[in-house]
Design a protein around this motif. Structure first.
Motif, mmCIF file in Angstrom:
data_model
loop_
_atom_site.group_PDB
_atom_site.id
_atom_site.type_symbol
_atom_site.label_atom_id
_atom_site.label_comp_id
_atom_site.label_asym_id
_atom_site.label_seq_id
_atom_site.Cartn_x
_atom_site.Cartn_y
_atom_site.Cartn_z
ATOM 1 N N THR A 63 0.841 -1.203 0.000
ATOM 2 C CA THR A 63 0.000 0.000 0.000
ATOM 3 C C THR A 63 0.877 1.254 0.000
ATOM 4 O O THR A 63 0.525 2.258 -0.607
ATOM 5 C CB THR A 63 -0.959 0.028 1.211
ATOM 6 O OG1 THR A 63 -0.198 -0.104 2.409
ATOM 7 C CG2 THR A 63 -1.987 -1.082 1.131
ATOM 8 N N SER A 64 2.029 1.171 0.650
ATOM 9 C CA SER A 64 2.948 2.318 0.650
ATOM 10 C C SER A 64 3.411 2.635 -0.763
ATOM 11 O O SER A 64 3.496 3.811 -1.156
ATOM 12 C CB SER A 64 4.157 2.040 1.543
ATOM 13 O OG SER A 64 3.769 1.996 2.897
ATOM 14 N N GLU A 65 3.715 1.605 -1.529
ATOM 15 C CA GLU A 65 4.142 1.818 -2.916
ATOM 16 C C GLU A 65 3.018 2.471 -3.720
ATOM 17 O O GLU A 65 3.258 3.389 -4.507
ATOM 18 C CB GLU A 65 4.541 0.481 -3.549
ATOM 19 C CG GLU A 65 5.104 0.617 -4.938
ATOM 20 C CD GLU A 65 5.457 -0.735 -5.555
ATOM 21 O OE1 GLU A 65 5.124 -0.910 -6.744
ATOM 22 O OE2 GLU A 65 6.043 -1.574 -4.859
ATOM 23 N N ALA A 66 1.796 2.023 -3.507
ATOM 24 C CA ALA A 66 0.649 2.612 -4.208
ATOM 25 C C ALA A 66 0.481 4.079 -3.816
ATOM 26 O O ALA A 66 0.227 4.935 -4.674
ATOM 27 C CB ALA A 66 -0.624 1.826 -3.892
ATOM 28 N N MET A 67 0.635 4.375 -2.548
ATOM 29 C CA MET A 67 0.502 5.761 -2.087
ATOM 30 C C MET A 67 1.623 6.633 -2.651
ATOM 31 O O MET A 67 1.378 7.768 -3.061
ATOM 32 C CB MET A 67 0.515 5.809 -0.552
ATOM 33 C CG MET A 67 -0.698 5.156 0.086
ATOM 34 S SD MET A 67 -2.251 5.932 -0.399
ATOM 35 C CE MET A 67 -2.038 7.555 0.282
ATOM 36 N N ARG A 68 2.848 6.116 -2.688
ATOM 37 C CA ARG A 68 3.948 6.893 -3.259
ATOM 38 C C ARG A 68 3.691 7.186 -4.728
ATOM 39 O O ARG A 68 3.937 8.289 -5.218
ATOM 40 C CB ARG A 68 5.276 6.153 -3.075
ATOM 41 C CG ARG A 68 5.820 6.234 -1.659
ATOM 42 C CD ARG A 68 7.243 5.708 -1.573
ATOM 43 N NE ARG A 68 7.333 4.289 -1.883
ATOM 44 C CZ ARG A 68 7.170 3.294 -1.012
ATOM 45 N NH1 ARG A 68 6.901 3.578 0.251
ATOM 46 N NH2 ARG A 68 7.279 2.047 -1.383
ATOM 47 N N ASP A 69 3.154 6.191 -5.439
ATOM 48 C CA ASP A 69 2.823 6.405 -6.848
ATOM 49 C C ASP A 69 1.748 7.480 -6.983
ATOM 50 O O ASP A 69 1.832 8.343 -7.854
ATOM 51 C CB ASP A 69 2.356 5.098 -7.491
ATOM 52 C CG ASP A 69 2.092 5.266 -8.971
ATOM 53 O OD1 ASP A 69 3.070 5.520 -9.721
ATOM 54 O OD2 ASP A 69 0.920 5.169 -9.385
ATOM 55 N N ALA A 70 0.754 7.433 -6.110
ATOM 56 C CA ALA A 70 -0.319 8.442 -6.154
ATOM 57 C C ALA A 70 0.246 9.841 -5.912
ATOM 58 O O ALA A 70 -0.152 10.807 -6.578
ATOM 59 C CB ALA A 70 -1.394 8.108 -5.120
ATOM 60 N N VAL A 71 1.187 9.958 -5.006
ATOM 61 C CA VAL A 71 1.788 11.261 -4.735
ATOM 62 C C VAL A 71 2.608 11.724 -5.936
ATOM 63 O O VAL A 71 2.576 12.900 -6.307
ATOM 64 C CB VAL A 71 2.640 11.224 -3.445
ATOM 65 C CG1 VAL A 71 3.465 12.496 -3.287
ATOM 66 C CG2 VAL A 71 1.747 11.015 -2.232
ATOM 67 N N ARG A 72 3.333 10.804 -6.585
ATOM 68 C CA ARG A 72 4.098 11.176 -7.783
ATOM 69 C C ARG A 72 3.171 11.675 -8.888
ATOM 70 O O ARG A 72 3.459 12.678 -9.553
ATOM 71 C CB ARG A 72 4.929 9.986 -8.282
ATOM 72 C CG ARG A 72 6.190 9.743 -7.474
ATOM 73 C CD ARG A 72 7.070 8.695 -8.141
ATOM 74 N NE ARG A 72 6.490 7.371 -8.106
ATOM 75 C CZ ARG A 72 6.646 6.485 -7.127
ATOM 76 N NH1 ARG A 72 7.400 6.788 -6.085
ATOM 77 N NH2 ARG A 72 6.070 5.310 -7.185
ATOM 78 N N VAL A 73 2.042 10.997 -9.077
ATOM 79 C CA VAL A 73 1.064 11.428 -10.084
ATOM 80 C C VAL A 73 0.534 12.811 -9.727
ATOM 81 O O VAL A 73 0.432 13.698 -10.582
ATOM 82 C CB VAL A 73 -0.086 10.405 -10.216
ATOM 83 C CG1 VAL A 73 -1.233 10.967 -11.040
ATOM 84 C CG2 VAL A 73 0.420 9.096 -10.803
ATOM 85 N N TRP A 74 0.211 13.008 -8.465
ATOM 86 C CA TRP A 74 -0.282 14.300 -7.990
ATOM 87 C C TRP A 74 0.759 15.392 -8.227
ATOM 88 O O TRP A 74 0.415 16.490 -8.702
ATOM 89 C CB TRP A 74 -0.635 14.183 -6.512
ATOM 90 C CG TRP A 74 -1.005 15.468 -5.847
ATOM 91 C CD1 TRP A 74 -2.135 16.212 -6.044
ATOM 92 C CD2 TRP A 74 -0.246 16.172 -4.869
ATOM 93 N NE1 TRP A 74 -2.119 17.321 -5.234
ATOM 94 C CE2 TRP A 74 -0.976 17.316 -4.502
ATOM 95 C CE3 TRP A 74 0.978 15.928 -4.245
ATOM 96 C CZ2 TRP A 74 -0.515 18.220 -3.561
ATOM 97 C CZ3 TRP A 74 1.432 16.829 -3.305
ATOM 98 C CH2 TRP A 74 0.683 17.961 -2.980
ATOM 99 N N GLN A 75 2.026 15.107 -7.933
ATOM 100 C CA GLN A 75 3.088 16.085 -8.166
ATOM 101 C C GLN A 75 3.198 16.433 -9.644
ATOM 102 O O GLN A 75 3.340 17.603 -10.018
ATOM 103 C CB GLN A 75 4.436 15.551 -7.675
ATOM 104 C CG GLN A 75 4.557 15.506 -6.175
ATOM 105 C CD GLN A 75 5.848 14.828 -5.743
ATOM 106 O OE1 GLN A 75 6.237 13.791 -6.260
ATOM 107 N NE2 GLN A 75 6.512 15.434 -4.772
ATOM 108 N N ARG A 76 3.138 15.409 -10.512
ATOM 109 C CA ARG A 76 3.236 15.635 -11.952
ATOM 110 C C ARG A 76 2.061 16.486 -12.439
ATOM 111 O O ARG A 76 2.224 17.414 -13.227
ATOM 112 C CB ARG A 76 3.294 14.293 -12.688
ATOM 113 C CG ARG A 76 3.560 14.424 -14.168
ATOM 114 C CD ARG A 76 3.837 13.094 -14.857
ATOM 115 N NE ARG A 76 2.931 12.035 -14.490
ATOM 116 C CZ ARG A 76 3.274 10.961 -13.759
ATOM 117 N NH1 ARG A 76 4.501 10.804 -13.333
ATOM 118 N NH2 ARG A 76 2.386 10.032 -13.464
#
Length: 96
Positions: A31-44
């Motif tokens: 779930t941490s990996e999924a959340m980190r990906d979500a934050v990267r998408v949000w940053q982009r």
């Protein structure tokens, strides 16, 4: 991974369901990996939005700094009417 900081996030049940399903399907390992990906998408997305806004501001700035005189709405409409009439006549000449 860079130095990581542990945080606590409150999510809706639907959000957690989507994250858990993505982990269960193998899309993410944790779930941490999924959340980190979500934050990267949000940053982009934020960066892309900022770039679009800067492009819009730049166009507005160039427009405001344009030394050409502004046209009144009536003048612009008359110019467009003349242009369209010229184009229509040119089109008729080509079809003959």
């Amino acid at each position: 991974m860079q130095n990581a900081e542990k945080v606590s996030v409150t999510m809706t049940a639907d959000m957690m369901r989507v994250i858990r399903e993505s982990v269960e399907s193998g899309e993410f390992a944790t779930t941490s990996e999924a959340m980190r990906d979500a934050v990267r998408v949000w940053q982009r997305q934020r960066l892309e939005f900022a770039e679009r806004m800067e492009a819009i501001r730049d166009r507005v700035r160039r427009s405001l700094e344009d030394p050409r005189p502004s046209l009144a709405a009536e003048d612009a409409e008359e110019a467009m009417t003349r242009f369209m009439e010229t184009e229509r006549k040119a089109g008729k000449r080509e079809t003959r």
